[in-house]
Design an enzyme around this catalytic site. Structure first.
Site, mmCIF file in Angstrom:
data_model
loop_
_atom_site.group_PDB
_atom_site.id
_atom_site.type_symbol
_atom_site.label_atom_id
_atom_site.label_comp_id
_atom_site.label_asym_id
_atom_site.label_seq_id
_atom_site.Cartn_x
_atom_site.Cartn_y
_atom_site.Cartn_z
ATOM 1 N N ASP A 237 -1.478 7.353 4.185
ATOM 2 C CA ASP A 237 -1.370 7.377 5.650
ATOM 3 C C ASP A 237 -1.985 8.654 6.223
ATOM 4 O O ASP A 237 -1.983 9.703 5.576
ATOM 5 C CB ASP A 237 0.118 7.272 6.051
ATOM 6 N N HIS B 155 -10.864 6.432 7.964
ATOM 7 C CA HIS B 155 -10.717 5.417 6.914
ATOM 8 C C HIS B 155 -11.811 5.591 5.855
ATOM 9 O O HIS B 155 -11.564 5.447 4.660
ATOM 10 C CB HIS B 155 -10.774 4.007 7.512
ATOM 11 N N LEU C 130 -6.518 2.459 -16.626
ATOM 12 C CA LEU C 130 -5.604 2.584 -15.481
ATOM 13 C C LEU C 130 -5.500 1.218 -14.803
ATOM 14 O O LEU C 130 -6.509 0.565 -14.556
ATOM 15 C CB LEU C 130 -6.142 3.600 -14.469
HETATM 16 C C1 IPE Z 1 1.438 2.098 6.382
HETATM 17 O O1 IPE Z 1 0.947 2.956 7.341
HETATM 18 C C2 IPE Z 1 0.358 1.150 5.927
HETATM 19 C C3 IPE Z 1 -0.737 1.739 5.178
HETATM 20 C C4 IPE Z 1 -0.882 2.991 4.842
HETATM 21 C C5 IPE Z 1 -1.753 0.806 4.745
HETATM 22 P P1 IPE Z 1 1.090 2.646 8.905
HETATM 23 O O2 IPE Z 1 0.362 3.731 9.608
HETATM 24 O O3 IPE Z 1 0.660 1.256 9.188
HETATM 25 O O4 IPE Z 1 2.656 2.742 9.114
HETATM 26 P P2 IPE Z 1 3.501 3.052 10.440
HETATM 27 O O5 IPE Z 1 2.971 2.156 11.527
HETATM 28 O O6 IPE Z 1 3.287 4.497 10.781
HETATM 29 O O7 IPE Z 1 4.923 2.784 10.057
HETATM 30 C C1 IPE Z 2 -3.544 4.646 7.058
HETATM 31 O O1 IPE Z 2 -3.957 5.532 8.027
HETATM 32 C C2 IPE Z 2 -4.575 3.574 6.781
HETATM 33 C C3 IPE Z 2 -4.208 2.235 7.259
HETATM 34 C C4 IPE Z 2 -3.083 1.910 7.790
HETATM 35 C C5 IPE Z 2 -5.219 1.206 7.136
HETATM 36 P P1 IPE Z 2 -3.659 5.253 9.567
HETATM 37 O O2 IPE Z 2 -4.785 4.452 10.142
HETATM 38 O O3 IPE Z 2 -2.325 4.664 9.745
HETATM 39 O O4 IPE Z 2 -3.715 6.720 10.136
HETATM 40 P P2 IPE Z 2 -2.733 7.365 11.222
HETATM 41 O O5 IPE Z 2 -1.337 7.188 10.707
HETATM 42 O O6 IPE Z 2 -2.956 6.636 12.507
HETATM 43 O O7 IPE Z 2 -3.150 8.796 11.283
HETATM 44 MG MG MG Z 3 -0.477 5.467 9.978
#
Ligand code: IPE
Ligand code: IPE
Ligand code: MG
Length: 236
Positions: free
Chosen positions: A17, A34, A127
């Site tokens: 995240d 991303h 892995l």
């Molecule tokens: C969880 O992160 C999903 C992934 C990392 C793929 P999110 O950014 O979607 O989670 P919330 O919305 O902060 O709970």
């Molecule tokens: C996690 O990073 C990746 C996915 C959920 C695909 P985020 O896109 O949730 O990044 P933040 O949390 O908004 O910084």
């Molecule tokens: Mg996020």
């Protein structure tokens, strides 16, 4: 087994995240976060191999991430296809077996890419990499229950072990270590069934900045944990 007996977690699960915030800090569109996140993942995979981690499960796209804008979702899908074509052969050379867990009822192009990745790497043993895509912990429990019913499992036969046979991660031990980057302290519907006795480490590092140093810090934290699994230490 006590954590101190396990120098390296057999199975690490990671909620990757913080990509969007990483990009925002740089005044870039979220997509660039991303993209940097994919490169971070490849480095973490290499670090896991060097450290003899056997299983790595990463949260790439949740069942709930469809709530994001059409632009972000389609950019993510394109990025995943590009990442598979860019890195699959490298992962194969490294001995990584790729499996995708999640609801595959998605775009045909992605399904084809996942099928190819799994077929190419099916014989690898260095892995076990599980990519959770269009995945949710609740989805997993529901699909396991449904498939068990379809297989004719009777109510009296339903046990934790029996249901585990139908879960998406039936081929892997439960994760020893659960890492979430990006500073949020929540599970966000990842691996609800399997994390029953995982050790949790929450890192403030945004995922694109997460590297071997932070991985080692998380493993060091894990080693210091006293895992009791509901029991009592003999010395207590
Ligand atoms: C969880 O992160 C999903 C992934 C990392 C793929 P999110 O950014 O979607 O989670 P919330 O919305 O902060 O709970
Ligand atoms: C996690 O990073 C990746 C996915 C959920 C695909 P985020 O896109 O949730 O990044 P933040 O949390 O908004 O910084
Ligand atoms: Mg996020």
């Amino acid at each position: 087994m006590a954590a101190e007996e396990l120098a390296v977690p057999r199975h690490i699960a990671i909620v990757m995240d913080g990509n969007g915030r990483w990009a925002k800090k740089r005044f870039l569109p979220r997509f660039f976060g991303h993209k940097a996140g994919v490169d971070a993942l490849v480095k973490v995979i290499e670090a896991c191999i060097e450290r003899d981690v056997q299983h790595l499960t990463v949260f790439a796209f949740s069942s709930e991430n469809w709530k994001r804008s059409d632009d972000e979702v389609s950019a993510l899908m394109g990025l995943i296809l590009a990442a598979v074509s860019r890195y699959l052969h490298k992962l194969h050379r490294l001995g990584v077996r790729v499996r995708v867990i999640g609801d595959r009822d998605i775009a045909p192009k992605l399904k084809k890419a996942w099928d190819e990745a799994e077929a190419l790497t099916a014989g690898n043993t260095k892995l076990q990499l599980n990519v959770a895509f269009n995945y949710g912990g609740r989805w997993d429990i529901v699909q396991a229950a449904r498939r068990a019913a379809e297989a004719g499992v009777q109510a009296a036969e339903i046990t934790e072990a029996k249901l585990s046979e139908f879960m998406a991660l039936r081929h892997a031990p439960d994760p020893d270590l659960f890492i979430r980057t990006g500073g949020e302290v929540r599970i966000s519907n990842f691996m609800l069934w399997q994390v029953a006795y995982s050790e949790f480490v929450f890192s403030d590092a945004l995922w694109p900045d997460f590297c071997a140093t932070q991985l080692d810090a998380a493993i060091a934290c894990f080693r210091n944990r006293d895992r009791r699994f509901g029991g009592v230490k003999e010395s207590a």
